[in-house]
Design a protein around this motif. Structure first.
Motif, PDB file in Angstrom:
ATOM      1  N   GLU B  85       0.836  -1.205   0.000  1.00  0.00           N
ATOM      2  CA  GLU B  85       0.000   0.000   0.000  1.00  0.00           C
ATOM      3  C   GLU B  85       0.870   1.254   0.000  1.00  0.00           C
ATOM      4  OE1 GLU B  85      -3.723   0.343   0.986  1.00  0.00           O
ATOM      5  OE2 GLU B  85      -4.179  -1.771   1.202  1.00  0.00           O
ATOM      6  N   GLY B 224      -7.596  -1.180   4.950  1.00  0.00           N
ATOM      7  CA  GLY B 224      -8.382  -2.269   5.520  1.00  0.00           C
ATOM      8  C   GLY B 224      -9.825  -2.144   5.069  1.00  0.00           C
ATOM      9  N   HIS B 286     -10.471  -7.627   6.383  1.00  0.00           N
ATOM     10  CA  HIS B 286      -9.122  -7.432   5.832  1.00  0.00           C
ATOM     11  C   HIS B 286      -8.376  -6.380   6.638  1.00  0.00           C
ATOM     12  CE1 HIS B 286      -5.798  -6.440   3.289  1.00  0.00           C
ATOM     13  NE2 HIS B 286      -6.312  -5.301   2.876  1.00  0.00           N
ATOM     14  N   HIS B 288      -4.166  -5.006   8.079  1.00  0.00           N
ATOM     15  CA  HIS B 288      -2.736  -4.925   7.750  1.00  0.00           C
ATOM     16  C   HIS B 288      -1.904  -5.166   9.005  1.00  0.00           C
ATOM     17  CE1 HIS B 288      -3.529  -2.017   4.106  1.00  0.00           C
ATOM     18  NE2 HIS B 288      -4.141  -3.162   3.976  1.00  0.00           N
ATOM     19  N   HIS B 356       1.195  -7.038   1.933  1.00  0.00           N
ATOM     20  CA  HIS B 356       0.044  -6.143   1.960  1.00  0.00           C
ATOM     21  C   HIS B 356      -0.808  -6.350   3.200  1.00  0.00           C
ATOM     22  CE1 HIS B 356      -3.945  -4.861  -0.189  1.00  0.00           C
ATOM     23  NE2 HIS B 356      -3.883  -4.453   1.058  1.00  0.00           N
TER      24      HIS B 356
HETATM   25 ZN   LIG Z   1      -5.297  -3.570   2.214  1.00  0.00          ZN
END
Ligand SMILES: [Zn+2]
Lengths: 585, 392
Positions: B85, B224, B286, B288, B356
């Motif tokens: 990212e 996220g 999701h 990180h 990621h």
């Molecule tokens: Zn991501």
């Protein structure tokens, strides 16, 4: 300093249609450094003649590419066409895609400045910088579609259809058949010069200072494009075209409906981009040098309407038939006239006359306007409504009909409509980017707080984009930070994002000066009264209130301060000097 | 503007990115305002004058970021992050030699942020202080991942060639940073129990799980995303929405594609939708998590032809613990993770995207994906320090 002319060709062709002479000129490198190209160079060449009437042979029509045009820089195949707008009297410019910009660079030219007036209708054909004036008398009245096949093999073209010949105030210049240099009636400038078409082809290549660095910049930009839901997502422009905005505008309750008397259209969910895709099964196409490919076209060559056209030919006009939208779009493009202005003028007519627009009347009225059989509507909404003593029913700013984002649903958009140098245009600052699409980050769409500076900076950014050139859509993903890298790689000029922004400020201020020369001031930087008096359509937990007048005026005053204008919105000598422009008030 | 400045000042402190009272934030609307008095304001005002921006953040990071940023910025004039990212959105991070407006300006005229060794990080925003916050947060995240990753790489290099070992300064910085790491949180919170039957329940569950993910520091800034599918509608966080601020920022997207309302949905919409359509999972989270991200980038094949392109085309079936690691970039492009992650999710409860972050799925609610996210991160952290101990 490296060789001055990487990226740029350093050559501009002046064409005088009266004398049929073409002269090559080489602008000073300082001019390129100051205004970059595209919109900036066009404005630079327009400025000395900005007060000429649109039908004055001395008024130039400026067509300019940018330093990135014709290189590997993504979405840089665009160019600007600029003159004084016949519709509004303001400056009139349009960024246009297709292949014309790329071919102009290949022909060894940064731009064209066309003046004069031919006695008989002509075409201009340019091959590698050599100019030929061709008889176009036999093409009078020919639609753009047929013209495209006549001009096949001659490279890219810019041309007018019957609408411009019939003095429609919102006539377009059409590029490569499907790409409109729209808004503001630039087609009339072609007609005033008795020019039917222009073709360009060339065999040259654009010199790039550092191809490796350009490749790296390109990679950064492409990666950001892929990460962008609006551009590359399953619902994004690449899959559905700009029509993917349709559901969103409806769900945010800012879809202009019934000539902006409502902001929600009950049937919208069955008229969205998905419905068009299901029915017409289009494929992707787009401008030269673009990887997003937002234009959608069927196997049979039918072009899918853009979001603005979809929305205005449904919600604004009260139409629920997909085929009518597609047909209206095709008719406007073939006649060579602006779809937003056409739809808005029809909706204005419906409001004033009380007539309901049917499928049949929509198409019949478009034909009548384009063929010169309805000169009243051919003036555009503002003049038409004024003539009917109903000026309040024209939903336009400075005479340019508003596109399909109701300003009551996005306050930054309302300010941007007011301050735009070409009138009611969404693309000058595109606040929809942060107010609706959440890029680069989301802002509160129902407040003026902070919007004056945001609009001012965005106008400067977009002036840069139209000068480099690049597509405004890609700035939903990338920024000047990445394009500055591409610019430096191509030209060898070590500009950063902020250096480019300073050029943008200069380019935009020059436009304010040209408008001031023609009498435009704060009185014109305003919206139709309806938006300050009537609420939009509330619902689903969203309230669309009339815009707060006092706050709007305060935001506009803040904008003037930030832009360096007087409280009346006029340019100041000192600010002009700071920007390297001449202006004595 | 005052409201936004106060909001992001608080978020910086809450996220452990700044000590209380440390962030200096400036916003320009009609006038330039600062959140507090500080000797640095005069210099920052000068920086403001040289940029077309509306907000500026100057902050000395909280530990362990302070040690990390100071160390990395002592090495050269640019820090090039390797996580996905940050590489996508920041490219590289310039380093100025001192807190001096002209030099800082030279960096900020090209990039969104600059590091001044021993003084802090400066980031700016054009439309909102949120941009400055996001950039600052990304810089610290990238530096964290790079610092611990580089340390491990140096230890490994030093194993065969003693000259490659971490320098004394690196070792000292490492010891100091480790002493400031957040304590491990072994226990996941109890989240709402599914399956959820109404949209209202879904919104509530997303809100709760999102807030917990931020609270456990399993994601940085507004990156996220999270989704839940109910009745062929995928309720997914919007692009650029913060997981701790989800109410009002969730898009309901029909999975049959009949509406483009998802235009503002997360850039990973396609990936979420495919998992929802091709597996039995309904809840997808999701994040990180930092040690998972850096451990996912470790690879034993030193002479691999694809070095530098691992995130795009690593063909090896690699694992992070028992979680498969796949290549893939942000979004739906040809190299997008939507082409790799959903396939890998079949038969798995989580998938790590190289450099990621982690995607974790649950059958009925967010208890399972949250626990997975936390377990994988704790296991990655443990594995990291085990490897360090073995090499030291
Ligand atoms: Zn991501």
């Amino acid at each position: 300093m490296p060789t001055p002319y990487f990226g740029w060709t350093g050559k501009v062709l002046r064409i005088d249609l009266s004398s049929r002479e073409a002269t090559l000129i080489s602008p000073e490198i300082e001019v390129y450094r100051a205004v970059l190209g595209g919109k900036g160079l066009a404005g630079h060449h327009l400025r000395p003649f900005a007060n000429k009437n649109w039908d004055d042979p001395e008024l130039p029509l400026c067509l300019f590419t940018g330093p990135l045009t014709g290189t590997l820089s993504p979405t840089s195949g665009r160019m600007t066409i600029m003159s004084r707008s016949p519709l509004t009297g303001t400056i009139g410019d349009a960024s246009v895609g297709g292949g014309l910009g790329t071919r102009m660079k290949q022909a060894g030219l940064d731009g064209l400045v066309i003046t004069g007036k031919s006695a008989a209708q002509k075409g201009i054909e340019i091959v590698d910088g050599r100019v030929q004036f061709c008889d176009a008398g036999a093409l009078t009245g020919m639609g753009v579609h047929q013209l495209a096949s006549r001009l096949a093999g001659k490279g890219s073209f810019a041309a007018i259809g019957p609408a411009a010949e019939n003095r429609v105030a919102f006539a377009n210049i059409m590029v490569d058949e499907h790409f409109a240099a729209g808004r503001g009636g630039l087609g009339l400038i072609f007609a005033a010069k008795n020019l039917k078409y222009l073709t360009i082809k060339g065999s040259g290549r654009v010199a790039v200072h550092d191809p490796k660095a350009l490749g790296a910049a390109r990679e950064d930009i492409l990666r950001l494009t892929m990460a962008s839901p609006v551009l590359s997502g399953e619902h994004g422009f690449s899959c559905y075209g700009t029509g993917s905005l349709y559901d969103l505008m409806d769900s945010r309750r800012m879809m202009p409906t019934d000539n902006f008397r409502k902001t929600h259209f009950d049937q919208a969910s069955s008229l969205n981009a998905f419905a068009f895709k299901e029915k017409y099964l289009p494929r992707k196409t787009g401008c030269k040098g673009c990887h997003i490919l937002c234009k959608k076209i069927t196997r049979g060559g039918v072009v899918m309407p853009e979001y603005e056209t979809m929305s205005h030919f449904t919600a604004l006009c009260g139409n629920t038939d997909l085929d009518t939208v597609v047909a209206a779009n095709a008719l406007c493009n073939d006649l060579g006239m602006d779809t937003i202005s056409a739809a808005s003028t029809l909706a204005c007519h419906a409001e004033i006359s009380g007539e309901r627009l049917s499928k049949e009347t929509i198409l019949a009225l478009i034909k009548a306007i384009g063929r010169g059989e309805n000169p009243e509507l051919a003036q555009g909404a503002a003049q038409y409504a004024k003539g009917r003593n109903h000026g309040e029913a024209a939903m336009s700013v400075k005479g340019l009909e508003l596109p399909a984002y109701d300003p009551r649903g996005a306050y930054g958009m309302s300010l941007a409509y007011a301050t735009s140098t070409r009138g009611g245009c969404h693309l000058r600052a595109y606040p929809i980017s942060h107010e609706i699409l959440r890029k680069p980050v989301a802002t509160d769409r129902f407040t003026y707080s902070g919007k004056a500076r945001i609009v001012k900076i965005a106008e400067d950014v977009n002036a840069v984009i139209d000068s480099l050139t690049a597509c405004k859509f890609i700035f939903l993903a990338a920024g000047l930070e990445e394009y500055a890298k591409a610019f430096s790689a191509v030209t060898g000029l070590p500009y950063g994002a902020q250096d480019l922004l300073e050029c943008g400020e200069r380019i935009y201020y020059n436009e304010r000066i040209m408008n001031a020369v023609n009498g435009f001031c704060d009185r014109d930087d305003d919206l139709p009264a309806r938006f300050f008096i009537e609420d939009g359509s509330h619902g689903e937990g969203i309230e669309i209130r009339a815009l707060p007048r006092e706050e709007f005026l305060a935001a506009r005053a803040a904008y003037y301060r930030i832009r360096g204008l007087s409280p009346q919105g006029l340019p100041l000598a000192e600010k002009a000097k700071e920007l390297g422009l001449t202006w004595n008030g | 503007m005052e409201r936004l400045i106060a909001k992001y000042e608080k978020k910086l402190v809450d996220a452990g990115l700044a000590d209380p009272g440390a962030p200096l934030l400036a916003g320009l609307d009609a006038e330039l305002i600062f959140n507090r008095k500080d000797p640095a304001t005069a210099e920052l005002a000068q920086i403001f004058d040289g940029l077309h921006i509306n907000s500026l953040l100057y902050c000395r990071p909280a530990e362990p970021y302070r040690t990390i940023v100071d160390y990395l910025s002592s090495l050269g004039r640019t820090i090039t992050p390797e996580d996905c990212e940050t590489r996508t959105f920041q490219h590289d991070i310039p380093v100025a030699s001192r807190f001096h407006a002209p030099e800082i300006l030279a960096c900020l005229r090209r990039r969104k942020s600059v590091i001044i060794p021993g003084a802090g990080v400066i980031a700016h925003g054009v439309v909102s202080p949120e941009q400055a916050f996001v950039t600052y947060s990304s810089v610290l995240f990238a530096c964290f991942v790079k610092f611990f990753g580089d340390y491990l790489a140096a230890l490994e290099a030093g194993h065969s060639d003693p000259s490659g070992r971490p320098s004394a300064a690196f070792q000292a910085a490492f010891n100091r940073a480790v002493s400031h790491l957040d304590p491990v949180r072994p226990v996941a919170p109890v989240l709402a129990k599914g399956p959820f039957a109404t949209a209202a329940q879904v919104y509530e569950a997303l809100d709760q799980a999102g807030k917990a993910t931020v609270d456990y520091r399993l994601v940085d800034s507004f990156f996220g995303n999270i989704s839940y599918s109910l009745d062929d509608v995928l309720y997914i966080s919007q692009t650029g929405s913060s997981l701790d601020e989800l109410p009002g920022h969730v898009d309901p997207c029909p999975l049959d594609g009949s509406s483009c309302a998802g235009l503002t949905a997360s850039s990973e919409f396609s990936a979420h939708a495919q998992v929802a359509l091709t597996t039995t999972a309904r809840a997808i989270l999701h994040g990180h998590p930092k040690f998972s991200v850096l451990m996912s980038m470790r690879c034993a094949k030193k002479d691999c032809d694809l070095r530098g392109a691992c995130h795009l085309k690593c063909p090896s079936a690699r694992l992070l613990g028992d979680v498969p690691i796949v290549p893939g970039e942000v979004g739906s492009g040809p190299t997008g993770l939507c082409h790799t992650m959903p396939q890998a999710m079949r038969g798995n409860r989580a998938v790590m995207v190289h450099g990621h972050g982690l995607f974790a799925a649950g059958e009925t609610d967010f208890n399972e994906p949250f626990a997975t996210l936390l377990t994988v991160e704790n296991a990655s952290r443990e594995a990291y320090f085990k490897t360090v101990a073995a090499l030291s």
